[in-house]
Design a protein around this motif. Structure first.
Motif, PDB file in Angstrom:
ATOM      1  N   THR A  30     -86.084   8.797 -11.640  1.00 12.42           N
ATOM      2  CA  THR A  30     -86.439   8.327 -12.975  1.00 12.42           C
ATOM      3  C   THR A  30     -85.551   7.174 -13.422  1.00 12.42           C
ATOM      4  O   THR A  30     -85.997   6.294 -14.173  1.00 12.42           O
ATOM      5  N   VAL A  54     -87.295   4.239 -11.788  1.00 16.22           N
ATOM      6  CA  VAL A  54     -88.740   4.099 -11.834  1.00 16.22           C
ATOM      7  C   VAL A  54     -89.161   2.849 -12.598  1.00 16.22           C
ATOM      8  O   VAL A  54     -90.179   2.218 -12.273  1.00 16.22           O
ATOM      9  N   ARG A  55     -88.408   2.463 -13.613  1.00 17.65           N
ATOM     10  CA  ARG A  55     -88.754   1.253 -14.383  1.00 17.65           C
ATOM     11  C   ARG A  55     -88.741   0.029 -13.484  1.00 17.65           C
ATOM     12  O   ARG A  55     -89.644  -0.821 -13.538  1.00 17.65           O
ATOM     13  N   GLY A  68     -89.706  13.055  -9.996  1.00 18.64           N
ATOM     14  CA  GLY A  68     -89.120  12.133 -10.955  1.00 18.64           C
ATOM     15  C   GLY A  68     -89.995  10.912 -11.193  1.00 18.64           C
ATOM     16  O   GLY A  68     -90.122  10.438 -12.328  1.00 18.64           O
ATOM     17  N   VAL A 103     -92.145  10.256 -15.322  1.00 16.12           N
ATOM     18  CA  VAL A 103     -92.105   9.131 -16.255  1.00 16.12           C
ATOM     19  C   VAL A 103     -93.461   8.439 -16.354  1.00 16.12           C
ATOM     20  O   VAL A 103     -93.879   8.022 -17.432  1.00 16.12           O
ATOM     21  N   THR A 151     -91.717  12.497 -26.060  1.00 22.33           N
ATOM     22  CA  THR A 151     -92.240  11.411 -25.237  1.00 22.33           C
ATOM     23  C   THR A 151     -92.767  10.276 -26.111  1.00 22.33           C
ATOM     24  O   THR A 151     -92.471   9.096 -25.886  1.00 22.33           O
ATOM     25  N   ALA A 188     -88.000   6.320 -20.032  1.00 16.87           N
ATOM     26  CA  ALA A 188     -87.101   6.388 -18.878  1.00 16.87           C
ATOM     27  C   ALA A 188     -85.673   6.729 -19.299  1.00 16.87           C
ATOM     28  O   ALA A 188     -84.952   7.429 -18.581  1.00 16.87           O
ATOM     29  N   ALA A 211     -85.595  10.318 -19.759  1.00 18.20           N
ATOM     30  CA  ALA A 211     -85.635  10.939 -18.439  1.00 18.20           C
ATOM     31  C   ALA A 211     -84.276  10.871 -17.761  1.00 18.20           C
ATOM     32  O   ALA A 211     -83.892  11.772 -17.002  1.00 18.20           O
ATOM     33  N   THR A 256     -81.780  13.720 -16.196  1.00 11.13           N
ATOM     34  CA  THR A 256     -81.091  13.616 -14.913  1.00 11.13           C
ATOM     35  C   THR A 256     -79.727  14.295 -14.938  1.00 11.13           C
ATOM     36  O   THR A 256     -79.355  15.040 -14.036  1.00 11.13           O
TER      37      THR A 256
END
Length: 408
Positions: A62, A65-66, A118, A122, A335, A352, A355, A359
């Motif tokens: 996560t 991920v962006r 993960g 997201v 969210t 994110a 998220a 983590t």
């Protein structure tokens, strides 16, 4: 895929997505059952290590991920992650069915499971919005959550029976089989709306940490998210060792029914999202949903002390409905609030960032719960966690009333 899925992509996405959610529930029930059966005690510590590893690597995914989505596109990354779920869970399922090395295999597999989890965690809200053509992220998440609740309820009920009658490895393998329709659907049917982020460049984990430090709105969201993931979420993931500590039998089917109750609570999410008092961002509603959830946690802890053993599972399943409704309502609202928290309007960065909080906090929560259950007891662990959650949530209510979360 059916003609219905091709003609109405939103309906098709909800259908195959629901099937995949059922698979996730069955797979996690199989994995935690395998670890619990292979442990020497009640399985709390062993299950905590498995889940801790899984969520730690989910957090690593996560955090990046962006950047990955900015390069490859949300839909492509989401689709690849679903095929990764199919491959990894099918392989581990077969190994678990053929061998007895449950703990070793699952501890080694946990990082792989976590990486794919993960990525999807997201991206799911944004992919769902693309297929459902919803302008508000909270609405699309709650709508998908209602369908996911029905699917999870069915998956938990049937999965518990399946695992009890066969083997935990069968439940693990079932996750791969039930995720396959979603993976195929994503390939052959693209959404009408392209929900790709083009507003900003990709942000690193350091950028997300800076945003958490500098953005007052995001800090409040992060505190509530951290509290939920340390003191509430482990209850949902550790149902098997909790019931094992309470000497409930048969274990997989009993845990499946309680998880089914939790899943049934997700059906009530759209109603609670509309009814709970909420600010423009949804933060206030998330706080009240968390307070409600802590009340149901207290109820569960108290119910374990009753002597009505013939009805305990019925009571726990009913309490599970309340737990699921409050927990997933808070998640939907958080969210949506996270998506609205970035001053530049970069929706995925806010999600994110939260998220990333998960983590660091969720693995701690899993290990903390596992250790507490091993040395104390399940009722004491649940009651203590409920008390801390309620205290933090009430404190946030007072803080928000004096300095409300800003809107943009």
């Amino acid at each position: 895929m059916t003609m219905l899925s091709l003609k109405w992509p939103g309906t098709g996405f909800l259908t195959v997505g629901g099937v995949a959610v059922a698979g996730t529930i069955v797979g996690q029930l199989g994995a935690t059952s395998a670890v619990t059966y292979a442990s020497s005690g009640n399985g709390g510590i062993e299950t905590g290590i498995f889940l801790g590893l899984m969520f730690l690597f989910a957090g690593i995914a996560t955090a990046n991920v962006r950047r990955i989505a900015a390069r490859w596109g949300r839909m492509r990354v989401f689709t690849m992650a679903q095929f990764g779920v199919v491959a990894s869970w099918s392989f581990v399922g077969v190994v678990e069915i053929l061998t007895d090395a449950s703990i070793v295999v699952l501890w080694l597999a946990a990082p792989v499971f976590g990486l794919f989890s993960g990525l999807t965690a997201v991206l799911t809200p944004f992919v769902a919005r693309s297929y459902l053509d919803q302008s508000d992220l909270t609405d699309s998440v709650s709508r998908r959550g209602a369908v996911a609740g029905i699917a999870a309820m069915i998956g938990a009920s049937l999965g518990g029976f399946l695992i009890h009658e066969t083997d935990p490895g069968v439940g693990i393998f079932a996750n791969a089989i039930l995720t396959m329709p979603l993976a195929i659907f994503l390939v052959i049917r693209q959404p009408r709306a392209t929900d790709e982020d083009v507003k900003s460049t990709a942000r690193s984990a350091r950028d997300l940490l800076n945003a958490l430090w500098l953005n007052p709105r995001l800090r409040k969201l992060a505190l509530l998210t951290a509290t939920i993931n340390v003191f509430v979420v482990p209850l949902f993931n550790m149902v098997v060792p909790i019931l094992n500590d309470l000497n409930h039998s048969p274990l997989p089917s009993g845990a499946g029914l309680m998880i089914a109750g939790i899943a049934a609570g997700r059906i009530l999410v759209p109603v609670l999202v509309r009814r709970l008092p909420r600010s423009d961002t949804g933060f206030g509603g998330a706080i009240w949903a968390t307070i409600l959830g802590s009340g149901f946690m207290f109820a569960f802890a108290i119910s374990t002390l009753l002597s009505e053993s013939e009805f305990d599972l019925v009571i726990w399943t009913v309490i599970g409905v309340g737990l699921g409704a409050s927990r997933f309502t808070a998640r939907s609202l958080l969210t949506g609030a996270g998506a609205k928290s970035d001053p530049q309007g970069d929706e995925i960065s806010g999600v994110a960032a939260l998220a990333l909080v998960i983590t660091f906090t969720l693995p701690i929560g899993m290990l903390l719960w596992g250790t507490a259950m091993e040395f104390l007891s399940s009722p004491v662990t649940v009651a203590t966690a409920a008390l801390v959650t309620a205290m933090v949530a009430v404190g946030l209510v007072r803080l928000s009333s004096s300095t409300p979360v800003e809107t943009h």
